[in-house]
Design a protein around this motif. Structure first.
Motif, PDB file in Angstrom:
ATOM      1  N   SER A  32      85.859  32.336  71.697  1.00  0.00           N
ATOM      2  CA  SER A  32      85.851  32.572  73.111  1.00  0.00           C
ATOM      3  C   SER A  32      84.981  31.218  73.753  1.00  0.00           C
ATOM      4  O   SER A  32      85.024  31.132  75.122  1.00  0.00           O
ATOM      5  CB  SER A  32      84.764  33.703  73.195  1.00  0.00           C
ATOM      6  OG  SER A  32      83.546  33.683  72.913  1.00  0.00           O
ATOM      7  N   GLY A  33      84.282  30.430  73.011  1.00  0.00           N
ATOM      8  CA  GLY A  33      83.659  29.613  73.612  1.00  0.00           C
ATOM      9  C   GLY A  33      82.277  29.732  74.059  1.00  0.00           C
ATOM     10  O   GLY A  33      81.527  28.801  74.636  1.00  0.00           O
ATOM     11  N   LEU A  34      81.821  30.933  74.051  1.00  0.00           N
ATOM     12  CA  LEU A  34      80.515  31.608  74.441  1.00  0.00           C
ATOM     13  C   LEU A  34      79.265  31.186  73.355  1.00  0.00           C
ATOM     14  O   LEU A  34      79.671  31.220  72.117  1.00  0.00           O
ATOM     15  CB  LEU A  34      80.526  32.882  74.965  1.00  0.00           C
ATOM     16  CG  LEU A  34      81.469  33.273  75.853  1.00  0.00           C
ATOM     17  CD1 LEU A  34      81.424  34.785  76.140  1.00  0.00           C
ATOM     18  CD2 LEU A  34      80.941  32.737  77.294  1.00  0.00           C
ATOM     19  N   MET A  35      78.172  30.777  74.043  1.00  0.00           N
ATOM     20  CA  MET A  35      77.014  30.414  72.803  1.00  0.00           C
ATOM     21  C   MET A  35      75.809  31.412  73.674  1.00  0.00           C
ATOM     22  O   MET A  35      75.457  30.987  74.511  1.00  0.00           O
ATOM     23  CB  MET A  35      76.908  28.984  72.930  1.00  0.00           C
ATOM     24  CG  MET A  35      75.701  28.614  71.682  1.00  0.00           C
ATOM     25  SD  MET A  35      75.682  26.881  71.582  1.00  0.00           S
ATOM     26  CE  MET A  35      74.766  26.365  73.190  1.00  0.00           C
ATOM     27  N   HIS A  36      75.409  32.213  72.616  1.00  0.00           N
ATOM     28  CA  HIS A  36      74.272  32.941  72.737  1.00  0.00           C
ATOM     29  C   HIS A  36      72.775  32.135  72.406  1.00  0.00           C
ATOM     30  O   HIS A  36      72.771  31.664  71.189  1.00  0.00           O
ATOM     31  CB  HIS A  36      74.379  34.273  72.251  1.00  0.00           C
ATOM     32  CG  HIS A  36      72.819  34.887  72.128  1.00  0.00           C
ATOM     33  ND1 HIS A  36      72.435  35.699  73.587  1.00  0.00           N
ATOM     34  CD2 HIS A  36      71.874  35.235  71.386  1.00  0.00           C
ATOM     35  CE1 HIS A  36      71.356  36.144  73.293  1.00  0.00           C
ATOM     36  NE2 HIS A  36      70.780  36.020  72.160  1.00  0.00           N
ATOM     37  N   LEU A  37      71.870  32.040  73.283  1.00  0.00           N
ATOM     38  CA  LEU A  37      70.597  31.355  72.961  1.00  0.00           C
ATOM     39  C   LEU A  37      69.658  32.359  73.389  1.00  0.00           C
ATOM     40  O   LEU A  37      69.740  32.999  74.464  1.00  0.00           O
ATOM     41  CB  LEU A  37      70.590  30.107  73.830  1.00  0.00           C
ATOM     42  CG  LEU A  37      70.948  28.662  73.727  1.00  0.00           C
ATOM     43  CD1 LEU A  37      70.813  27.864  74.729  1.00  0.00           C
ATOM     44  CD2 LEU A  37      70.207  28.461  72.424  1.00  0.00           C
ATOM     45  N   ASP A  38      68.592  32.598  72.271  1.00  0.00           N
ATOM     46  CA  ASP A  38      67.628  33.681  72.579  1.00  0.00           C
ATOM     47  C   ASP A  38      66.659  32.904  73.532  1.00  0.00           C
ATOM     48  O   ASP A  38      66.733  31.716  73.842  1.00  0.00           O
ATOM     49  CB  ASP A  38      66.934  34.022  71.087  1.00  0.00           C
ATOM     50  CG  ASP A  38      66.336  32.872  70.452  1.00  0.00           C
ATOM     51  OD1 ASP A  38      66.303  31.639  70.911  1.00  0.00           O
ATOM     52  OD2 ASP A  38      66.086  32.970  69.287  1.00  0.00           O
ATOM     53  N   ALA A  39      65.646  33.646  73.994  1.00  0.00           N
ATOM     54  CA  ALA A  39      64.654  33.262  74.697  1.00  0.00           C
ATOM     55  C   ALA A  39      63.933  31.917  74.317  1.00  0.00           C
ATOM     56  O   ALA A  39      63.550  30.984  74.979  1.00  0.00           O
ATOM     57  CB  ALA A  39      63.659  34.365  74.978  1.00  0.00           C
ATOM     58  N   ALA A  40      63.626  32.047  72.920  1.00  0.00           N
ATOM     59  CA  ALA A  40      63.064  30.633  72.536  1.00  0.00           C
ATOM     60  C   ALA A  40      63.837  29.361  72.707  1.00  0.00           C
ATOM     61  O   ALA A  40      63.342  28.222  72.904  1.00  0.00           O
ATOM     62  CB  ALA A  40      62.561  30.846  70.979  1.00  0.00           C
ATOM     63  N   GLY A  41      65.428  29.652  72.441  1.00  0.00           N
ATOM     64  CA  GLY A  41      66.142  28.547  72.383  1.00  0.00           C
ATOM     65  C   GLY A  41      66.155  27.946  74.086  1.00  0.00           C
ATOM     66  O   GLY A  41      66.169  26.817  74.274  1.00  0.00           O
ATOM     67  N   LEU A  42      66.118  29.039  74.935  1.00  0.00           N
ATOM     68  CA  LEU A  42      66.401  28.536  76.383  1.00  0.00           C
ATOM     69  C   LEU A  42      64.728  27.852  76.665  1.00  0.00           C
ATOM     70  O   LEU A  42      64.990  26.980  77.473  1.00  0.00           O
ATOM     71  CB  LEU A  42      66.351  30.012  77.136  1.00  0.00           C
ATOM     72  CG  LEU A  42      67.455  30.771  77.233  1.00  0.00           C
ATOM     73  CD1 LEU A  42      67.433  31.753  78.057  1.00  0.00           C
ATOM     74  CD2 LEU A  42      68.730  29.787  77.609  1.00  0.00           C
ATOM     75  N   GLU A  43      63.781  28.210  76.047  1.00  0.00           N
ATOM     76  CA  GLU A  43      62.617  27.648  76.214  1.00  0.00           C
ATOM     77  C   GLU A  43      62.518  26.192  75.853  1.00  0.00           C
ATOM     78  O   GLU A  43      62.052  24.977  76.634  1.00  0.00           O
ATOM     79  CB  GLU A  43      61.517  28.354  75.600  1.00  0.00           C
ATOM     80  CG  GLU A  43      60.095  27.760  76.101  1.00  0.00           C
ATOM     81  CD  GLU A  43      58.920  28.354  75.471  1.00  0.00           C
ATOM     82  OE1 GLU A  43      57.615  27.949  75.333  1.00  0.00           O
ATOM     83  OE2 GLU A  43      59.225  29.603  74.964  1.00  0.00           O
ATOM     84  N   VAL A  44      63.283  25.789  74.527  1.00  0.00           N
ATOM     85  CA  VAL A  44      63.343  24.493  74.032  1.00  0.00           C
ATOM     86  C   VAL A  44      64.167  23.561  75.244  1.00  0.00           C
ATOM     87  O   VAL A  44      63.866  22.505  75.519  1.00  0.00           O
ATOM     88  CB  VAL A  44      64.033  24.463  72.671  1.00  0.00           C
ATOM     89  CG1 VAL A  44      64.680  23.055  72.402  1.00  0.00           C
ATOM     90  CG2 VAL A  44      63.402  25.082  71.761  1.00  0.00           C
TER      91      VAL A  44
END
Length: 688
Positions: A32-44
């Protein structure tokens, strides 16, 4: 032994532990090309949840283009080489505008066929880990960036050195390995034309801003501003762009642009255009970046001016040569003719190649192909003069050998050091006999009715100009018979010559192309010239195709000739007898009196008003009409004049009589003399 009691919630959820170490998790579905980032990943990545839509492209606001390119290449390689995992350090640019090291590790999950379907992994802040090595690495990277920018400027300048046209300059600038590596995501370029700026390039596709195809220099647009001020304009933030150019900003905002550099393209202290580089993830320009871009703009301006001069000179030169060539090719009964000219693809100079078709009396036609030495406007000017005198000599009625000899003498007498090669073919379409004279030119080709092709060996003399200089004006005449449906191919060496290739190989290749080409003559001409179009080259080329057709060609059904000397009544009587007998034998007895009367009048005029003999020729021409033609040649160049007779005299009525009785008549120059001719339309042969 009593087991040790375990704390509640053991083992602990790893995600809070990772978050404490500024480490986030991602799950990337490759289908699908979608990539899930958790909250810590978004913070990085220093992103809020509402700033990320699940597509990896959304991370471009934090990952500089050069880092994104390196990261994509690394991951793509791991996916292709069968790896199960990868790890790489890269830099991001958080909100504060600095650079921060980041590390990612991924595990690649593949299906039974080995195709990668999913990547799960972590992303973490690696700034503290790298410590002092980061600073050293950043300094090294900055130095590498400087070298890269310098290399791009040098590479772009080198590529522009080979750009001959404005289109070439645009192609160099839009090359994804060129200016785009400076970090620019979009490019626009315009040329100054009569107080307006015409947009000539924009990229990538789909980034055109409506209303900017043509803009006035006095309008509030960044390209207009740099043209007016002759100074670059660096727009460092999106807010500055919106405030400075409110009319343009809504369209720019849709492209995600955050900064831009607009450069005036100045040549000889005058603005000739403007270049705009637009950036999506950039704010501000360092002094070094500004200097590099200004230097780049200067190099582009020089290349652009050179290209514009080249195109102007080439258009002028081609216009001159086209004006020297025949504007139209006359229709010739009994023949199909196609001509083509191709100018040199390289260089702004033009050559002296030419063709010509000359209608001649008695169902004949002259075909000329030639090439003046040199590739410049002087060669084209000499060509124009030579074409005119060749046509004049042929129209005067000179033999093909005399036409060539006189043309050589003319060229030798010109104030020029040029010589020319030439091939002249004079075809009698009624009989199919073709006389060929060659002056240092290439032999022609003959295409049979079945499409096969062969070379026609033609005895030759020295090129025009040289034969006169060396006193060798004798040109041998070769003869061939052109049957109905056969095609004579005349061409210059630009059609067959290639650097390093043998001329005979080029002739064979042209013959093979003609064999496999279309039967339609115009399409065949296009096909033969296609090798020049595809090959390009530094020489022009001319082509002339002459095909004899039998449907409406004048065909001789008989031919008689009589020499009548001055003061020879017996010869005159024999000529009258020949005319009377031929007219009846050829089935024109209903017109016998008119033919005899007109022929007698023309012969008498020739004997009375000239000092030499007369040659009387009779023949029947069949084609769309059956015609009986009478020709009387004499050695005087003085043309007959129709005049009124006196009250008591009869002199002066001769040509009036010819005009009244003949269906058509005329006078043709024949070398140093002339030929008076007339034709009578006669019915099909009457056997009664």
């Amino acid at each position: 032994m009593t087991p040790t009691s375990l704390p509640d919630g053991w083992p602990a959820d790893p995600r809070p532990i990772l978050a404490l170490n500024r480490t986030g998790c991602f799950d990337w579905d490759l289908d699908s090309g979608l990539m899930h980032l958790d909250a810590a990943g978004l913070e990085v990545f220093d992103l809020r949840a509402d700033e990320y839509d699940g597509h990896p492209e959304s991370l471009a606001v934090r990952v500089p283009p050069i880092e994104a390119h390196r990261l994509d290449a690394y991951v793509s390689h791991a996916l292709k080489d069968g790896s199960r995992s990868y790890g790489i350090y890269f830099r991001i640019r958080p909100r504060d505008g600095g650079l921060r090291w980041t590390h990612t590790q991924g595990h690649i999950e593949r299906d039974a066929t080995g195709r990668p379907r999913r990547i799960v992994g972590i992303v973490r802040d690696a700034t503290q880990e790298l410590g002092d090595s980061t600073a050293r690495r950043e300094r090294a990277d900055e130095e590498e960036d400087r070298r890269r920018r310098t290399s791009i400027v040098q590479g772009t300048t080198a590529a522009l050195a080979h750009a001959r046209t404005v289109r070439d300059v645009i192609d160099v600038l839009k090359d994804t390995h060129g200016l785009a590596h400076l970090g620019a995501s979009n490019l626009v370029m315009g040329l100054v034309e009569a107080g307006r700026i015409r947009l000539v390039a924009e990229g990538p596709t789909g980034s055109f801003v409506p209303g900017t195809k043509f803009t006035r220099v006095d309008e509030q647009f960044p390209m207009s501003e740099v043209v007016r001020t002759l100074s670059p304009r660096f727009i460092e933030t999106a807010a500055e762009f919106a405030a400075s150019y409110p009319q343009l900003w809504p369209h720019i905002d849709e492209l995600g642009i955050t900064a831009a550099a607009y450069l005036p393209l100045i040549a000889q202290a005058k603005p000739i255009g403007a270049l705009g580089l637009l950036y999506r993830d950039k704010t501000g320009f360092t002094e070094e970046e500004r200097n590099v871009l200004v230097a780049l703009g200067s190099g582009i301006a020089q290349s652009l001016q050179r290209a514009m001069f080249y195109e102007q000179e080439k258009d002028l030169a081609q216009g001159l040569q086209q004006a020297m060539l025949p504007r139209t090719i006359p229709g010739v009964p009994g023949a199909d003719i196609a001509v083509r000219y191709r100018s040199a693809a390289l260089g702004r100079d033009i050559g002296g190649d030419w063709y010509d078709v000359i209608p001649l009396p008695g169902g004949r036609v002259g075909a000329v192909i030639g090439d003046v030495q040199g590739h410049d406007t002087h060669a084209a000017a000499v060509m124009g003069q030579l074409r005119i005198v060749l046509r004049a000599y042929a129209a005067e009625g000179h033999t093909p050998a005399t036409v060539m000899a006189r043309a050589s003498g003319f060229l030798h007498e010109l104030d020029t050091d040029r010589f020319a090669t030439c091939l002249y073919a004079e075809a009698d379409l009624s009989t199919g006999v073709v006389q060929l004279v060659r002056a240092g030119h290439i032999d022609p080709l003959l295409q049979q009715s079945d499409g096969s092709c062969r070379r026609v060996p033609v005895d030759g003399g020295l090129p025009l100009g040289l034969s006169a200089e060396f006193g060798s004006l004798e040109y041998p005449v070769s003869t061939l018979e052109l049957d109905a449906g056969q095609t004579l191919l005349l061409f210059t060496d630009g059609l067959i010559e290639e650097p390093g290739a043998d001329l005979d190989d080029g002739l064979r290749a042209l013959g093979e192309l003609a064999c496999s080409g279309p039967r339609d003559l115009q399409q065949l001409a296009d096909r033969l010239c296609s090798i020049v179009d595809e090959r390009g080259g530094d020489d022009d080329a001319a082509l002339l195709l002459l095909r004899r057709r039998l449907l409406d060609a004048p065909r001789s059904g008989g031919r008689l000739q009589q020499h009548v000397g001055p003061g020879d009544p017996e010869a005159l009587a024999e000529a009258r007898h020949m005319i009377r007998a031929a007219v009846r034998a050829w089935g024109a007895k209903d017109s016998a009196d008119e033919v005899e009367l007109v022929a007698d009048e023309i012969i008498t005029n020739a004997l009375m008003h000239t000092d030499g003999a007369a040659i009387v020729t009779l023949r029947v021409l069949t084609g769309s009409d059956r015609r009986l033609r009478v020709e009387v040649e004499d050695s005087s160049s003085a043309l007959p004049r129709r005049r009124e007779a006196g009250e008591s005299g009869v002199s002066g009525r001769g040509l009036m009589l010819v005009d009244m009785l003949a269906d058509v008549w005329g006078v043709d120059s024949r070398g140093t003399g002339k030929c008076v001719w007339c034709e009578f339309i006669v019915p099909a042969r009457d056997q009664g």
